[in-house]
Scaffold this active site. Structure first.
Site, PDB file in Angstrom:
ATOM      1  CG  ASP A  73      -0.392  -0.280   2.518  1.00  0.00           C
ATOM      2  OD1 ASP A  73       0.842  -0.441   2.612  1.00  0.00           O
ATOM      3  OD2 ASP A  73      -1.163  -0.352   3.495  1.00  0.00           O
ATOM      4  CG  ASP A 483       1.145   0.142  11.039  1.00  0.00           C
ATOM      5  OD1 ASP A 483       0.259   0.759  11.633  1.00  0.00           O
ATOM      6  OD2 ASP A 483       1.387   0.286   9.835  1.00  0.00           O
TER       7      ASP A 483
END
Length: 888
Positions: A73, A483
């Site tokens: 992404d 993350d």
């Protein structure tokens, strides 16, 4: 749960691996201007994490075995290398001004000509991304690219990015491609192999689904548009356009359209289900079935209900083949794949099932019946058809010890991209929010024995890096990652056993160590609930949580006193705080605004610094009180990073700014009372220090900057008087503006942050040091030389090579040429970091201005892609400046 990655650094930007040479974009950009700086040859690699980000799509070529691609992404695209079972990055050449092109919304591999691959790129469809999207095309499997700009943005990191594939190649006439666009831009077509694109004006529906219509940023409120294109290869012949094409639209009432005349006209497919979005549409032309995976949301992390359907293309019959009743779903379906060796075998995923785990479904009778990857025996106990082996990436357990029915490691989450190898029914790969998993004995599923799931992710590095530290002792590298928190690397070539724990911050925003006591380390970051700060007294090997001041909502920045006796923290949600000891209680700092960036002096444990909105602040009492410096003409915005030099009190370097105001690099030698702007640095966004060069009295400086008209990574060994560009156009990694640091123990080593390509580090070919400004080239050198010629990749009809030329003489070169003759008539198709001419089999490469200077004992490198037939032997001899070079 993996969430959308929209880093503060990226927002600030919007407002303002390998050894050898990866691919280069063919299109020129302002970044390709010639700098008036010297150059050094660097070897670039990744500090291994292996994965760390969302992989929404995996694409196998349908005509060549073992040719596969993965899209990420925000971290570019990768090609599978079967010989090593690793991934090689393909978009490291994306530069600073087009950083959004590291987001890949779709990939397509040409089954007619397997050398061709296409990537639709662009990260955000709203204002965060400064450039429109593009379709990149390659005729050498991603070794080099050409670009077709689009008149709209694409969203590789937008909601709905797991749907697809939005980009598709006509399997019979490969000059024809289709692209589904977001934002109401409709369906687009190319008839010249991706060189140009035009909207399909007759397509009737641009989509209408948005994740959240109330989002004023334009992120969640964007129309997700056209989400997949699928050709029915049974309706065409070689060289003629395929007649039947299916298109998925983000519209719950009108999700699937069809053309039966090669795209001339379109109609809504009659009898289709409504109330859902079709995430995937995969066609089995052998049996005449179009399979559709539906969800009530666009994904990749939301979805509460779903269904699977089968459409019989020959009769028009719709059949609900959902493996569980709709009422029993708490997830949407995606990850749809057909076994091309056995087309009646179909698989799908429960992509949005976070708890207790994802689910994978398998049918061997075209959806008539299904089995699951795991079942309950008696709740909460599970029976798994698989075993998991994450020994190669042990952190995938996340240090968890969950209660049943959860297990660690998880089978996955956000599992939108699952593909069965079209040549090998036993191999399957699927992407998750953190890795690529795969198996090579999938067919055990059907025999009642367990199949083994392992990470298949080596080489694919997709972390977003917020901060880096390289202490003078202990581990060479500490990282702050989005993350997955961050890692302590004791060996850059090995995957660490675990991310930081206690606390397990989802994203670490800042870290620091005590300069005189590197065993003391502090980190801060984001967490849904729990403390936002952690401390270590053993150089980051083990951690314990601190306490939060009232009002903390996020990590912000943190600084450790040089002796580790105290800390200053500027968290999100409240003002700057200070503490003595390890944060059992905090006090508000005075005289400094909330949200300031904070750092410590590396010598005086009582001195701390801050910056906010054009003002520099200094505390001499351990962070209790700050005073604004009178220094002026600093950047007015908050896109600023600064550091104090180890070993010298009050020596501070500040980088940052924006193109519409003050922007560059500043230096203070009096603790921030005064700053001097370096006139030879046009823009700078990071600053870091490393081991001094041999004979140098000052530590080596590193920066991500624009110098001499060129954006790049630069090094100075003379306190910023002159600069050396140490990366090249093939190694740019999009945006590198979060942090940079040299290694205090190894001259020339530098660690660079990226926003999606992980932690990149470089080592210099210049072992001793030096660096100076560039000069115009003079006639080619004479004197001793040696050459290393290395083929780094080879495929049918094409190859990629790196060449290193070393000055083994006693005097410096101020210009160079290198000549050779190909023994098998190879032809260069593209060459970077040098100019070249080729006449027949004879090639002459020549320096460009910025790498003309090669000191005695130093090397210069360049790379190229080429074509070959029959054989691809290496050249036997090389000459430079009339001298025959030694070949190694």
């Amino acid at each position: 749960m993996r969430r959308t990655r929209i880093l503060t650094a990226v927002l600030a930007l919007a407002t303002g691996l390998l050894a050898g040479t990866p691919p280069a974009l063919a299109a020129n950009s302002p970044e390709a201007a010639v700098p008036a700086v010297a150059a050094d040859t660097y070897t670039w690699k990744n500090a291994r994490v292996d994965g760390g980000g969302f992989v929404p799509g995996i694409v196998f070529n349908r005509s060549e075995k073992n040719l596969a691609y993965a899209r990420t992404d925000i971290g570019g695209a990768y090609r599978w290398v079967q010989s090593s079972k690793t991934w090689t990055p393909l978009l490291d050449s994306v530069g600073w001004n087009e950083w959004g092109h590291t987001g890949v919304v779709s990939l397509a591999s040409d089954s007619v000509d397997p050398n061709k691959v296409y990537a639709a790129v662009g990260t955000y469809t709203n204002s965060w991304d400064p450039t429109d999207g593009a379709v990149l095309r390659s005729a050498d499997r991603g070794a080099s690219w050409q670009k077709a700009d689009l008149p709209f943005k694409l969203g590789g990191n937008m909601p709905g990015r797991g749907m697809g594939e939005r980009l598709a190649i006509d399997p019979h006439k490969n000059s024809v491609l289709y692209l589904g666009a977001p934002s109401g831009k409709g369906l687009w077509r190319s008839t010249d192999s991706g060189a140009s694109w035009s909207q399909v004006t007759g397509f009737p529906n641009v989509g209408n689904y948005v994740q959240d219509a109330t989002d004023t940023s334009g992120y969640a409120s964007d129309n997700q548009g056209i989400v997949w294109v699928t050709f029915d290869e049974s309706t065409g012949t070689s060289g003629s356009a395929t007649q039947t094409i299916y298109v998925g639209v983000a519209d719950k009432d009108n999700a699937v359209y069809r053309s039966t005349d090669g795209g001339a006209s379109w109609s809504r497919l009659a009898g289709q289900p409504t109330g859902y979005l079709a995430h995937k549409g995969v066609l089995d032309a052998t049996n005449g079935y179009l399979y559709l995976a539906y969800s009530d949301k666009g994904g990749p992390y939301d979805g509460g209900k779903g269904q699977l359907w089968r459409y019989a293309t020959r009769t028009g019959t719709w059949t609900n083949i959902s493996p569980v009743a709709e009422a029993d779903t708490y997830y949407g379906f995606s990850g749809l794949s057909v076994d091309r060796q056995h087309p009646g075998t179909v698989m799908a995923t429960a992509y949005s099932s976070w708890w207790p785990d994802t689910q994978i479904f398998r049918s061997t009778d075209s959806g008539g019946s299904w089995t699951k990857a795991w079942d309950y025996t008696s709740y909460p106990n599970r029976s798994n058809r698989y075993t998991m082996d994450v020994s190669s990436v042990p952190w995938l357990t996340f240090g968890a010890n969950p209660s049943p029915p959860e297990q660690t490691p998880k089978l996955g989450w956000m599992t939108e991209g699952l593909e069965i190898d079209p040549f090998d029914s036993a191999r399957m790969m699927y992407g998750t929010g953190a890795t690529v998993y795969g198996t090579e004995n999938l067919t055990n599923w059907d025999t009642g024995t367990q199949f083994t799931v392992k990470p298949m992710v080596q080489g694919l590095e997709e972390t977003a890096v917020n901060d880096l530290a390289s202490p003078p002792s202990g581990a060479p590298l500490l990282s702050a990652l989005g993350d997955i928190g961050g890692f302590r690397h004791t060996d850059l070539t090995k995957v660490p056993s675990m991310m930081y724990t206690s606390p397990n911050l989802t994203t670490t925003t800042s870290l620091d160590y005590a300069e005189a006591n590197p065993n003391t380390v502090v980190r801060v970051g984001n967490l849904d609930s729990g403390p936002h700060i952690g401390f270590s007294t053993d150089n980051g090997a083990n951690w314990f949580a601190g306490s939060d001041p009232s009002g903390v909502t996020g990590g912000g920045t943190v600084a450790a006193a040089s002796d580790g006796s105290r800390f200053v923290w500027s968290p999100a949600g409240t003002g700057v705080q200070y503490t003595t000891g390890f944060g059992t209680s905090w006090s508000a700092s005075s005289g400094i605004p909330s949200g300031a960036v904070v750092e410590s002096d590396r010598v005086d444990p009582k001195t701390f610094y801050g910056f906010k909105s054009g003002k520099f602040y200094v505390s001499s009492d351990g962070g209790a009180n700050f005073t604004a410096s009178s220094a002026g003409n600093l950047p007015s915005g908050d896109s600023v990073r600064f550091k104090a030099l180890p070993g010298t009190k009050g020596d501070v370097w500040l980088a940052g700014g924006a193109s519409d105001g003050a922007y560059g690099l500043w230096h203070s030698t009096d603790g921030g009372a005064n700053f001097t702007k370096l006139s030879n640095v046009e823009q700078a966004d990071t600053i870091g220090f490393g081991k001094a060069a041999t004979g140098a009295a000052y530590q080596t400086l590193y920066t991500s900057a624009k110098i001499g008209g060129v954006r790049g990574i630069f090094r100075s060994t003379d306190k910023g008087a002159t600069w050396t560009r140490i990366n090249d156009d093939a190694h740019q990694w999009g945006w590198t503006g979060a942090a940079i640091t040299g290694d205090p123990r190894i001259y020339g080593r530098v660690y660079v942050t990226t926003n999606g390509r992980g932690i990149v580090y470089g080592d210099s070919s210049d072992a001793g040091g030096g660096g100076g400004g560039g000069t115009d080239p003079t006639p080619p050198p004479t004197g001793a030389c040696s050459v290393t010629y290395k083929i780094t990749n080879q495929w049918s009809g094409g190859f990629q090579a790196d060449v290193s030329l070393t000055n083994t003489g006693s005097t410096a070169w101020t210009g160079w040429t290198l000549g050779w003759t190909f023994p098998d008539g190879q032809k260069i198709t593209q060459l970077w970091n040098a100019d070249y001419t080729q006449s027949g089999a004879t090639v002459t490469a020549k320096n460009v201005n910025w790498n003309a200077n090669v000191a005695a004992g130093s090397s210069v490198g360049f790379g190229f892609t080429g074509s070959w037939t029959g054989a691809n032997a290496k050249p036997a001899a090389f000459t430079s400046g009339g001298e025959t070079c030694a070949v190694s």
